[in-house]
Write a protein that holds these residues in place. Structure first.
Motif, PDB file in Angstrom:
ATOM      1  N   UNK A 105       0.824  -1.207   0.000  1.00  0.00           N
ATOM      2  CA  UNK A 105       0.000   0.000   0.000  1.00  0.00           C
ATOM      3  C   UNK A 105       0.859   1.258   0.000  1.00  0.00           C
ATOM      4  N   UNK A 106       1.880   1.288   0.852  1.00  0.00           N
ATOM      5  CA  UNK A 106       2.754   2.464   0.936  1.00  0.00           C
ATOM      6  C   UNK A 106       3.494   2.677  -0.386  1.00  0.00           C
ATOM      7  N   UNK A 107       4.069   1.611  -0.918  1.00  0.00           N
ATOM      8  CA  UNK A 107       4.788   1.747  -2.185  1.00  0.00           C
ATOM      9  C   UNK A 107       3.850   2.118  -3.330  1.00  0.00           C
ATOM     10  N   UNK A 108       2.639   1.593  -3.310  1.00  0.00           N
ATOM     11  CA  UNK A 108       1.666   1.957  -4.349  1.00  0.00           C
ATOM     12  C   UNK A 108       1.366   3.441  -4.318  1.00  0.00           C
ATOM     13  N   UNK A 109       1.213   3.978  -3.119  1.00  0.00           N
ATOM     14  CA  UNK A 109       0.904   5.412  -3.001  1.00  0.00           C
ATOM     15  C   UNK A 109       2.113   6.280  -3.314  1.00  0.00           C
ATOM     16  N   UNK A 110       3.292   5.871  -2.848  1.00  0.00           N
ATOM     17  CA  UNK A 110       4.490   6.677  -3.093  1.00  0.00           C
ATOM     18  C   UNK A 110       4.912   6.670  -4.561  1.00  0.00           C
ATOM     19  N   UNK A 111       4.821   5.506  -5.192  1.00  0.00           N
ATOM     20  CA  UNK A 111       5.282   5.384  -6.572  1.00  0.00           C
ATOM     21  C   UNK A 111       4.168   5.527  -7.598  1.00  0.00           C
ATOM     22  N   UNK A 112       2.937   5.677  -7.114  1.00  0.00           N
ATOM     23  CA  UNK A 112       1.781   5.813  -7.994  1.00  0.00           C
ATOM     24  C   UNK A 112       1.709   4.666  -9.010  1.00  0.00           C
ATOM     25  N   UNK A 113       1.713   3.444  -8.479  1.00  0.00           N
ATOM     26  CA  UNK A 113       1.707   2.243  -9.316  1.00  0.00           C
ATOM     27  C   UNK A 113       0.273   1.842  -9.618  1.00  0.00           C
ATOM     28  N   UNK A 114       0.011   1.553 -10.879  1.00  0.00           N
ATOM     29  CA  UNK A 114      -1.298   1.041 -11.299  1.00  0.00           C
ATOM     30  C   UNK A 114      -1.217  -0.481 -11.324  1.00  0.00           C
ATOM     31  N   UNK A 115      -1.798  -1.130 -10.299  1.00  0.00           N
ATOM     32  CA  UNK A 115      -1.738  -2.593 -10.211  1.00  0.00           C
ATOM     33  C   UNK A 115      -2.728  -3.214 -11.181  1.00  0.00           C
ATOM     34  N   UNK A 116      -2.538  -4.494 -11.508  1.00  0.00           N
ATOM     35  CA  UNK A 116      -3.451  -5.170 -12.455  1.00  0.00           C
ATOM     36  C   UNK A 116      -4.907  -5.115 -11.977  1.00  0.00           C
ATOM     37  N   UNK A 117      -5.796  -5.036 -12.940  1.00  0.00           N
ATOM     38  CA  UNK A 117      -7.229  -4.977 -12.644  1.00  0.00           C
ATOM     39  C   UNK A 117      -7.768  -6.378 -12.394  1.00  0.00           C
TER      40      UNK A 117
END
Length: 147
Positions: A129-141
């Protein structure tokens, strides 16, 4: 097939991937080719040296006649875990799939207690969650949940 033969085949495949990567990097623009080209060259050199070293080692052991057999069941099981994880990601999304995968893998394969598995999964999910928010990663749908 022996473990050494499989190791040799795998190392050769890695060598080919690095060589292919180096040639592919040459088609990039001058500024973009720097990192992939030098990493591919370094990987080619290291895997090539290891490949030659393993071939020499196998030839020396061929004279001694010792060839341990390969245990194939464990790698198939771990491949199944990875394939199951990827399929679960595509069905329910990364966050839920990671929760299911980590808890089940840690309980079944790693023999963690339920509390340790839950604790470790929580840490991993917080990091995702933290890395997703910091790096603005679009995870698979997700396919089933439409997320």
């Amino acid at each position: 097939m022996t473990k050494q033969t499989l190791n040799l085949i795998f190392t050769f495949c890695i060598f080919i991937v690095f060589v292919w990567g180096a040639f592919t990097a040459l088609t990039f623009s001058r500024l973009a080719q720097f990192f992939p080209l030098y990493v591919s060259i370094a990987g080619s050199i290291v895997s090539g040296i290891y490949l030659v070293k393993e071939v020499i080692k196998i030839r020396k052991q061929k004279d001694q006649g010792s060839h341990p057999k390969v245990l194939i069941i464990k790698p198939i099981i771990y491949t199944g875990w990875i394939v199951g994880y990827v399929i679960t990601i595509s069905l329910v999304g990364l966050f839920i799939a990671s929760t299911i995968y980590l808890i089940s893998f840690l309980l079944i394969e790693s023999k963690f207690t339920f509390f340790k598995a839950l604790y470790s999964t929580g840490i991993a999910l917080v990091l995702i969650t933290v890395l997703s928010n910091l790096l603005n990663i679009a995870w698979p749908q997700s396919v089933l949940l439409g997320l």
